[in-house]
Structure formats: structure tokens, C-alpha cells
Design an enzyme around this catalytic site. Structure first.
Site, PDB file in Angstrom:
ATOM      1  N   PRO A  19       1.112  -5.062   7.886  1.00 36.71           N
ATOM      2  CA  PRO A  19       1.219  -6.444   8.376  1.00 36.71           C
ATOM      3  C   PRO A  19       2.596  -7.083   8.218  1.00 36.71           C
ATOM      4  O   PRO A  19       2.772  -8.238   8.546  1.00 36.71           O
ATOM      5  CB  PRO A  19       0.189  -7.188   7.528  1.00 36.71           C
ATOM      6  N   ASP A  42       4.487   4.391  18.501  1.00 36.35           N
ATOM      7  CA  ASP A  42       3.773   5.453  17.799  1.00 36.35           C
ATOM      8  C   ASP A  42       4.724   6.118  16.807  1.00 36.35           C
ATOM      9  O   ASP A  42       5.726   6.735  17.202  1.00 36.35           O
ATOM     10  CB  ASP A  42       3.256   6.479  18.811  1.00 36.35           C
ATOM     11  N   ASP A  56       6.347   4.079   5.361  1.00 30.45           N
ATOM     12  CA  ASP A  56       5.198   3.766   4.492  1.00 30.45           C
ATOM     13  C   ASP A  56       3.958   4.298   5.205  1.00 30.45           C
ATOM     14  O   ASP A  56       3.336   3.603   6.002  1.00 30.45           O
ATOM     15  CB  ASP A  56       5.110   2.254   4.253  1.00 30.45           C
ATOM     16  N   CYS A 109       0.415   4.118  -0.852  1.00 32.73           N
ATOM     17  CA  CYS A 109      -0.306   3.375  -1.890  1.00 32.73           C
ATOM     18  C   CYS A 109      -1.485   4.216  -2.378  1.00 32.73           C
ATOM     19  O   CYS A 109      -2.600   3.720  -2.527  1.00 32.73           O
ATOM     20  CB  CYS A 109      -0.765   2.005  -1.383  1.00 32.73           C
TER      21      CYS A 109
END
Length: 442
Positions: free
Chosen positions: A262, A310, A327, A379
Site C-alpha cells: 500500500p 507486473d 519487497d 515479512c
């Protein structure tokens, strides 16, 4: 009007039945409920508490029920879980109230015939002294019940990180996570924002590792505060802030955040750049890229361009960048305390993730100029998705070399794993690599 307990039971059924996202399910349920703040908080505590402790609760049910847990109807199973959670973990709820309300819920859900069964299981548990039945088996099996985490995942962590770290991970996987925010240094300072937030009713604590990272508590939704609306901060865990610090984005650079939505890391990187240069924030979906653009506008960041794209396919029109942040999508095993349902995934679902991550990382490398830095992060706490992907990448991409991280991150090498129990962050992995040659485009 529905009660807090009824809403919790219904929401749990949706998450455990259709595998919905916990935060989306409970937020929607509460929005439609009409509950006051106190009852909404109670429903939320029940909902997340049961998700966190589900294996422990099911172990207790199995110890006092002649019917196997998996053969109970979904409504009865959730009623028992919610009720046992109150008995075991909510001192503010009298045991008698938990039992009586459980029986009432069987009527609400038209399972009157199960009322006696539910009453019997709960009262038998109370007569036992509210003791969780002993778990035989391996150390992983025992920790699985103690901390309500699947044995396969416990064993993965034991094998990868040792028992001390595993117990630390498990302990911090229970309970609500801290709320960290990132000071928008393009508009204010940590000191000035701290004062304003305290005036708005928040309790603020400065972080020792990162000066523009603030820990906020004592308030409700921080995005409802005036300071947020004024664009003075964005919500971002400390681990992500440290990740962007490791990227070392500087004023005037071209930076690519290839899986941006986000947008938090893009926003923080732009602040390290003092708003000078060019930052391309890319996401596979147009709607998510639009969220990044909206966030940048709120924060007053003009150097960010959000684009649909993409991450696994090369686009030569984008050019080369000084810094590329990859990430990657991951299993999320480092954010279990935010989304408890993650730990109940089928481990077979995780098998294909490292190949996807490798593909995205390899494509990300195409955008790094000679002397530029490629940062890979997740994460998750799973070496197969972390060190394994990086080691394969470096072995197959000789034009990249390990790049030493700052010792302030607790690493003397090019990789670091952030553990929740050590820095009160999300579980997080960071690795930096430098492009040492670029024969095709130099």
C-alpha cells in the site's frame, strides 16, 4: 441487535470456514453491528483471542468432549471456543456468565439440542480446575499446544532458529502488536509531531533505533487523528522503516519500489530522499497503485509516481535505477500477531512461494544500474523464502555481489532477520546486493 459474543462467533465462522482475512471480516461485522465502543472492543478481543489460541482451545475441547472437535458443527465449535477463551483468558468475565451465555448462543444459532452438550463440556472443564490437558509428544508438539501454533511451523522454527528464538517468536505471536508510525519529515519533525499527538490524546514514545519512528498508544484508530489527516505521518511497523533505511535512498536518485502497495516503504524512501529525485512505485493491480498515489498526495510527496506493472516481467521502458526495493510476496509468518489466521495455512501452500520470489527478484535485478543497490525483503520467518532465495540469486547472478548492511541493524553481513521478541518489530528479513557489472547496458 446482535450481541458481541454472537458477532464474534459469526466472524470466526467466516474466517475459519471461507478463509477470509481476519481484519476485513471483523471490521465489516462491527461496522454493520451497531455495537457501542465497549461491546465492539469485547467482540474484537474475543475474535482475535480465539484465532490466536485456537489450537489450545481445541485441545481443551478434545479433552472433555466425546465428539471429536472436527465433527462438531461449525457453530457449536465456535461457541465452545469463544466460551473457553473467556474462561481461560478473560478474568473480567465470570465463569458462570461464560457458560450461561454459551448455552444462550446455542439457541441463537438454532442449535438448542446442543445446549446440554455445551454446558457439560464447559462445566467439566471448570471442575478440572481450568487446567489445559497435558500434551504428550515431541517438544514441537508441546509448544504447539502451549502457544497455539501448528507443530510443523514450530518445528521449522526450532530447526532454523533454535529453541530460545522459537519460544520468543511464539510468545510474541500472541496479543496485539504495537502501533508504529513514521514521521513525515517533509512536513514536520519528530519533536513537533510528538507534541501534537499528545495534545490529540495519544501516548507517544520515541524509538531508540530510528529517530523518526514513533510508537503510539492510548488512542483508537490513529488514522482518525487530525495529524494523520494533515499528512504528518503514515502508519508503518518499525521493521519496514528499518528496511527502507537499509535501502540508503538519497536525494536526486532514481528509486524503484517494485511491489509497492500500500505504499509505506515508498513514502519512507521518498522522505530519505528529501522529496528530491524520482521514485517509481509499482503494483500489479491498478486499484492498489492508486492507493499509493492517494497516500503520496496526502503526505505531500511529489517525487512518487505510482504505476500499474507486473513485478515478474521486465519492462525496458522503465530504464535503470540507483536503488531497487523488492519487497516480495511471502507467507507472512512474521506478522502472525497481526493476522493470526496465517499460521493455520496448509504448509503445502507455501511450497511454490520461493520460486515466485526468485522470479520477481531476478526481474528486479534488470532495473539496477552498475553500482546500484538491490534490496530484497519479506515479512516472513522462513529461511526457504529468505536466505534460500538470496543464496540462489547470488549463485546465478554473478553480476551482483553481497552488500554489507549497517551494523545498526544488528548484522555484520548482507542479510539480517528481525525477530519480534528482540526488537518488538514484525518478523522481517532484509538483504542488500550491489550490481558490480552491467555488461548489457553499460
Amino acid at each position: 441487535m446482535k450481541t458481541a459474543r454472537q458477532i464474534a462467533v459469526e466472524a470466526l465462522g467466516k474466517v475459519n470456514g471461507s478463509k477470509g482475512y481476519s481484519n476485513i471480516v471483523i471490521d465489516k461485522a462491527l461496522e454493520q453491528s451497531g455495537l457501542d465502543l465497549r461491546d465492539a472492543a469485547f467482540a474484537t478481543a474475543l475474535f482475535y483471542g480465539v484465532l490466536e489460541r485456537m489450537l489450545t482451545l481445541d485441545h481443551c475441547i478434545a479433552g472433555f468432549s466425546k465428539t471429536p472437535v472436527e465433527k462438531l458443527t461449525p457453530q457449536v465449535r465456535e461457541i465452545l471456543r469463544v466460551s473457553l477463551y473467556q474462561i481461560l483468558y478473560m478474568d473480567s468475565v465470570p465463569d458462570s456468565a461464560a457458560v450461561n451465555e454459551a448455552v444462550n448462543l446455542t439457541r441463537v444459532f438454532r442449535k438448542e439440542s446442543a445446549g446440554g452438550f455445551v454446558n457439560g463440556v464447559l462445566r467439566a472443564f471448570l471442575r478440572s480446575g481450568k487446567r489445559v490437558p497435558r500434551m504428550a509428544g515431541s517438544r514441537a508438539d508441546q509448544l504447539s499446544i502451549q502457544y497455539s501454533c501448528p507443530a510443523w511451523l514450530v518445528q521449522l522454527w526450532l530447526d532454523s532458529y533454535g529453541e530460545e528464538n522459537t519460544e520468543g517468536i511464539l510468545k510474541t505471536s500472541l496479543g496485539r502488536p504495537p502501533v508504529y508510525i513514521r514521521v513525515n519529515t517533509l512536513k514536520t519533525t519528530a519533536d513537533a509531531l510528538s507534541v501534537q499527538l499528545e495534545e490529540e490524546g495519544a501516548v507517544v514514545r520515541r524509538d531508540e533505533m530510528e529517530e523518526n519512528c514513533l510508537r503510539v498508544s492510548g488512542t483508537g484508530d490513529v488514522t482518525a487523528l487530525p495529524a494523520f489527516q494533515e499528512g504528518l505521518f503514515h502508519v508503518q511497523d518499525k521493521s519496514s522503516q528499518l528496511c527502507v533505511k537499509a535501502l540508503d535512498a538519497r536525494p536526486g536518485m532514481r528509486v524503484l519500489d517494485i511491489c509497492a502497495a500500500p505504499g509505506g516503504k515508498s513514502f519512507t524512501a521518498a522522505q530519505w530522499m528529501h522529496g528530491e529525485g524520482e521514485l517509481l512505485a509499482m503494483d500489479l493491480y491498478r486499484a492498489r497503485a492508486a492507493l499509493v498515489a492517494e497516500g503520496a498526495q496526502r503526505l505531500g510527496i511529489g517525487c512518487i509516481a505510482a504505476k500499474e506493472g507486473d513485478a515478474s516481467r521486465y519492462n525496458s521502458k522503465l530504464g535503470l535505477f540507483d536503488r531497487v526495493l523488492c519487497d516480495a510476496p511471502c507467507s507472512g509468518l512474521g506478522i502472525i500477531r497481526r493476522k493470526p489466521e496465517i499460521k493455520y495455512k496448509n504448509p503445502e501452500e507455501l511450497g511454490e512461494i520461493p520460486q515466485l520470489q526468485y522470479n520477481i527478484l531476478s526481474n528486479s535485478a534488470n532495473y539496477v544500474k552498475k553500482g546500484g543497490i538491490l534490496l530484497y525483503s519479506t515479512c516472513t520467518l522462513n529461511p526457504g523464502e529468505n536466505e534460500g532465495v538470496v543464496e540462489r540469486f547470488l549463485a546465478e547472478h554473478r553480476d551482483f555481489a553481497p552488500c554489507r548492511l549497517s551494523q545498526s541493524l544488528g548484522s555484520s553481513g548482507h542479510t539480517v532477520t528481525l525477530f519480534p521478541h528482540q526488537g518488538d518489530t514484525d518478523g522481517f528479513f532484509i538483504s542488500t546486493m550491489e550490481r558490480v557489472r552491467h555488461d548489457d547496458k553499460d
